[in-house]
Enzyme design. Structure first.
Site, mmCIF file in Angstrom:
data_model
loop_
_atom_site.group_PDB
_atom_site.id
_atom_site.type_symbol
_atom_site.label_atom_id
_atom_site.label_comp_id
_atom_site.label_asym_id
_atom_site.label_seq_id
_atom_site.Cartn_x
_atom_site.Cartn_y
_atom_site.Cartn_z
ATOM 1 N N ARG A 1 12.019 -54.704 -4.632
ATOM 2 C CA ARG A 1 11.044 -55.778 -4.461
ATOM 3 C C ARG A 1 9.613 -55.295 -4.702
ATOM 4 N NH1 ARG A 1 8.605 -56.149 0.872
ATOM 5 N NH2 ARG A 1 8.811 -58.422 0.942
ATOM 6 N N TRP B 1 -0.342 -45.367 -0.928
ATOM 7 C CA TRP B 1 0.097 -44.058 -0.429
ATOM 8 C C TRP B 1 1.471 -43.662 -0.940
ATOM 9 C CZ3 TRP B 1 2.256 -42.404 4.821
ATOM 10 C CH2 TRP B 1 3.153 -43.347 5.352
ATOM 11 N N ASN C 1 -3.942 -51.885 -0.888
ATOM 12 C CA ASN C 1 -2.583 -51.609 -0.424
ATOM 13 C C ASN C 1 -1.617 -51.518 -1.612
ATOM 14 O OD1 ASN C 1 -0.618 -53.183 2.219
ATOM 15 N ND2 ASN C 1 0.090 -51.885 0.587
ATOM 16 N N GLN D 1 -4.695 -48.496 2.252
ATOM 17 C CA GLN D 1 -3.580 -47.779 2.871
ATOM 18 C C GLN D 1 -4.059 -46.372 3.187
ATOM 19 O OE1 GLN D 1 0.140 -48.136 0.550
ATOM 20 N NE2 GLN D 1 0.964 -49.329 2.246
ATOM 21 N N ARG E 1 0.158 -62.950 6.138
ATOM 22 C CA ARG E 1 0.218 -62.234 4.873
ATOM 23 C C ARG E 1 0.969 -63.075 3.832
ATOM 24 N NH1 ARG E 1 3.623 -57.458 6.568
ATOM 25 N NH2 ARG E 1 4.242 -58.983 8.155
ATOM 26 N N GLU F 1 2.743 -62.075 1.383
ATOM 27 C CA GLU F 1 4.037 -61.487 1.065
ATOM 28 C C GLU F 1 5.018 -61.532 2.226
ATOM 29 O OE1 GLU F 1 1.704 -58.078 2.882
ATOM 30 O OE2 GLU F 1 1.285 -59.916 1.757
ATOM 31 N N GLY G 1 0.670 -48.354 6.687
ATOM 32 C CA GLY G 1 1.902 -47.900 6.065
ATOM 33 C C GLY G 1 3.076 -47.886 7.023
ATOM 34 N N ASP H 1 4.605 -50.093 8.911
ATOM 35 C CA ASP H 1 4.770 -51.499 9.240
ATOM 36 C C ASP H 1 6.261 -51.808 9.455
ATOM 37 O OD1 ASP H 1 4.975 -50.839 6.530
ATOM 38 O OD2 ASP H 1 4.295 -52.802 5.846
ATOM 39 N N GLU I 1 15.004 -45.914 0.347
ATOM 40 C CA GLU I 1 13.637 -45.694 0.835
ATOM 41 C C GLU I 1 13.578 -45.014 2.189
ATOM 42 O OE1 GLU I 1 11.421 -49.170 1.881
ATOM 43 O OE2 GLU I 1 13.210 -50.287 2.428
ATOM 44 N N GLU J 1 11.352 -55.953 7.711
ATOM 45 C CA GLU J 1 11.276 -57.337 7.258
ATOM 46 C C GLU J 1 12.100 -57.626 6.012
ATOM 47 O OE1 GLU J 1 6.718 -58.295 8.759
ATOM 48 O OE2 GLU J 1 7.039 -57.581 6.719
#
Length: 531
Positions: free
Chosen positions: A150, A157, A194, A205, A274, A276, A307, A309, A493, A508
C-alpha cells in the site's frame, strides 16, 4: 564526557575549498497543500465513512478524471448513496493500482536470501514522477525505491534503512538519486514530508536526512554546499518558533522546559482526521465530546510523524489509543537524532570553512546532549526515557528508543553499559529486539520487532564496545527473517520476535510484503555478520 562528532563528519566527504557555508532560507511556515479531504469535503467524508474500500488510503491516492469543481457539483446534485456512491466514484476517479506483492520464491531454501533481496530492488524501484493533475502525489525528479504494498510513494525515515541495503548491493546510483529527491523536497517545502503525498505535507518523520547524505557519493564542493544548506533548512523546520518561547511553552515541534532548555517533540500542523486513515481516526474520536476531537486528531497525526504509529509510548493509560498524548512528550529518539543532525551541520560548516556556523551548531548539540544525558536518563531503570516536558517527569515505558543515544553517540560510557544490561535482561526476544514489553495490540508494541530498531540497536551497541549484545540482536533478527523467508518465500515489514519466523500483527492495515526497510537492514546486517 567526550562529545562524539566524528561520525557527523561523514556528512561532507568532499575535500572542498574553504568557503563560507551557505545560509539557509529564512525560516518560514512550511507550505501546506490542499489534500483530497480538503478538496472533496462532503464527498470524501461520505466515501471514507461508507468504507467503500478496505483501505482508507485508496481514495486518498485516487486521481480525478475531470475538474474537482465539476465532480463536486455532480455529487451535490445526485447525492448518491450505497452502491450508487461506489459507481459515482468509479466514474469520476481512477483508483490507484496497488502492485501485487513480490511473488513468493519457489524453493526459497535453495535461493539465497541475499540474492532474493537484490532481485527485489528493481521490483520496488519507481521512475521519476510528474504528478498527474489533481493527484495527491508529489512530483520527484529522480528514481526512487518504495517500501512496497500500500506504500506506493517514498517515505522519509523508511528510505534511510532501505538505502543501507542499496549501498551494500552496489546501487549507489539509487542512493544518490534518493538523496537528490529528498534535497529537492526540502528546497520546495522547507522540510521532508512524512511521504510524498499532499496529505503528508503537514508533518515530517524522524530526521535522518543527515544519515542518508552520509551514504551518498560526495560529489563536488557545490553539491556539498547545497546539501548543507538543505540540512540547515530542515533544522530550521524543527526549531521554528523557538526564539519566542518562554519557559513552559511550546510552539510547533519545539518546547522550552521550565529551566529554559530547549527540546523537541513530534507535532502536525493539522488537527483533522488523516486522509489516509480517515475512517479509523473518526472511529477513535467517536466517544469524545466534539470539542475534544480536534486535539485527539492532532495527537494521532503527531504519533504518525514519530514513525511509531502507534505505541504504548504515546498512551497516557498505556493501552487505549484515545489516551494518546504525543505532543506532551519530548521523545528520546527524536532528540538524539536532532543531536546527530546538529553535530553533522557543525562538521559540514567546519569543512566548508564557516567557523561561526560550526561553533553555533556545535553549541546547540552540546546543550541538547547534556539535556538528554541528565533529564532523560533513568539511573534506577538503566534506560533512557521519554520526557513529559511540562512536568519534567519521565514516562514509564521501556522501549527500544532507549538505544538511540548510543546510536548517535550522546550517551556517556557508563550509561551505555547500563542500557546494554537492560537490553539483555528485558528487550531481547527469541527473534531479535523487542519494541516494547507491552502487548497492547498496537503494532509498535510487543510482540513485534522492526528492522530499523534492530539497526539502531546493533550500531549503537557496537559504537560503545558492546559487541556481544549487538551480535545477539543481529543474529537473532537474521534468523527470524531467514526462517520467515524459508517458510513463505517473502519478507515482511515487521516480525513477531517471540516466535521466530512469524510475521508481526496489529495496526491499521494488513502486514505488507516487500519490504523496503526489512530488505535494507537485513542485507546490511548480513554484511556485518556473514557467519
Amino acid at each position: 564526557m567526550i562529545v562524539r562528532f566524528a561520525a557527523a563528519a561523514l556528512f561532507l566527504g568532499v575535500a572542498a575549498e574553504a568557503a563560507p557555508a551557505p545560509a539557509p532560507a529564512p525560516p518560514t511556515m512550511p507550505v501546506i497543500t490542499a489534500t483530497p479531504a480538503d478538496i472533496y469535503g462532503p464527498l470524501y467524508r461520505a466515501v471514507e465513512l461508507a468504507r467503500l474500500f478496505p483501505d482508507s488510503k485508496t481514495f486518498a491516492d485516487a486521481v480525478p478524471r475531470r475538474d474537482a469543481g465539476a465532480i463536486l457539483a455532480a455529487y451535490r446534485e445526485e447525492q448518491p448513496r450505497g452502491p450508487a456512491l461506489r459507481r459515482f466514484v468509479l466514474a469520476n476517479f481512477s483508483l490507484p493500482a496497488t502492485p501485487a506483492p513480490p511473488p513468493p520464491v519457489a524453493g526459497a531454501r535453495a535461493t539465497p536470501l541475499a540474492a532474493h533481496i537484490a532481485a527485489l530492488w528493481p521490483v520496488l524501484t519507481r521512475q521519476p514522477l510528474a504528478s498527474p493533475p489533481g493527484s495527491s502525489a508529489l512530483p520527484l525528479p529522480r528514481s526512487y525505491v518504495v517500501p512496497g504494498g500500500r506504500f506506493r510513494e517514498i517515505y522519509y525515515w523508511d528510505s534511510y534503512f532501505t538505502m543501507l541495503g542499496l549501498a551494500r548491493d552496489g546501487r549507489a546510483d539509487l542512493v544518490d538519486a534518493m538523496v537528490e529527491n529528498f534535497t529537492t523536497l526540502i528546497e520546495r517545502y522547507g522540510h521532508i514530508p512524512n511521504g510524498t503525498r499532499s496529505y503528508y505535507l503537514s508533518r515530517s518523520q524522524p530526521p535522518v536526512f543527515y544519515l542518508m547524505v552520509g551514504l551518498a557519493r560526495s560529489g563536488d564542493a557545490a553539491l556539498a554546499r547545497r546539501r548543507l544548506a538543505a540540512l540547515r533548512r530542515e533544522h530550521d523546520y524543527w526549531m521554528l518558533g523557538a526564539d519566542a518561547l518562554k519557559p513552559g511553552q511550546a510552539a510547533r515541534h519545539v518546547v522550552r522546559l521550565a529551566d529554559g532548555r530547549l527540546l523537541n517533540r513530534y507535532w502536525d500542523a493539522r488537527d483533522t482526521p488523516r486522509d489516509e486513515s480517515y475512517a479509523e481516526d473518526v472511529a477513535t474520536a467517536a466517544a469524545l465530546p466534539a470539542r475534544a476531537r480536534a486535539g485527539l486528531w492532532r495527537e494521532l497525526r503527531a504519533g504518525a510523524e514519530s514513525g511509531w504509529d502507534y505505541s504504548s509510548r504515546w498512551l497516557a493509560d498505556g493501552r487505549s489509543l484515545a489516551s494518546i498524548r504525543t505532543t506532551s512528550i519530548a521523545p528520546v529518539d527524536l532528540n538524539s537524532l536532532l543531536y546527530g543532525m546538529e553535530a553533522a551541520i557543525a562538521a559540514g560548516c567546519a569543512r566548508l570553512g564557516d567557523a561561526a556556523c560550526a561553533a553555533d551548531y556545535r553549541a546547540q548539540a552540546l546543550r541538547r546532549g547534556a539535556a538528554i544525558r541528565t533529564l532523560m536518563w533513568d539511573a534506577r531503570g538503566g534506560r533512557f526515557a521519554d520526557l513529559l516536558w511540562r512536568s519534567g517527569r519521565q514516562t514509564p515505558t521501556l522501549s527500544a528508543a532507549t538505544l538511540y543515544p548510543l546510536f548517535t553517540g550522546v550517551a556517556d560510557p557508563a550509561q551505555a553499559r547500563a542500557v546494554a544490561r537492560t537490553v539483555r535482561a528485558r528487550l531481547i526476544g527469541m527473534g531479535g529486539l523487542r519494541t516494547t514489553r507491552a502487548a497492547t495490540g498496537q503494532q509498535w508494541d510487543a510482540p513485534n520487532g522492526w528492522a530499523p530498531l534492530q539497526w539502531i540497536a546493533v550500531q549503537g551497541l557496537r559504537r560503545y564496545g558492546e559487541a556481544a549484545t549487538a551480535r545477539r540482536i543481529a543474529t537473532r533478527w537474521l534468523a527470524t527473517v531467514q526462517a520467515g523467508y524459508a517458510a513463505s518465500g517473502t519478507l515482511v515489514e515487521k516480525y513477531d520476535v517471540e516466535r521466530r519466523g512469524v510475521a508481526g500483527h496489529g495496526g491499521e492495515y494488513a502486514v505488507q510484503q516487500g519490504f523496503g526497510w526489512t530488505n535494507g537492514v537485513t542485507r546490511a546486517l548480513m554484511d556485518a555478520y556473514p557467519s
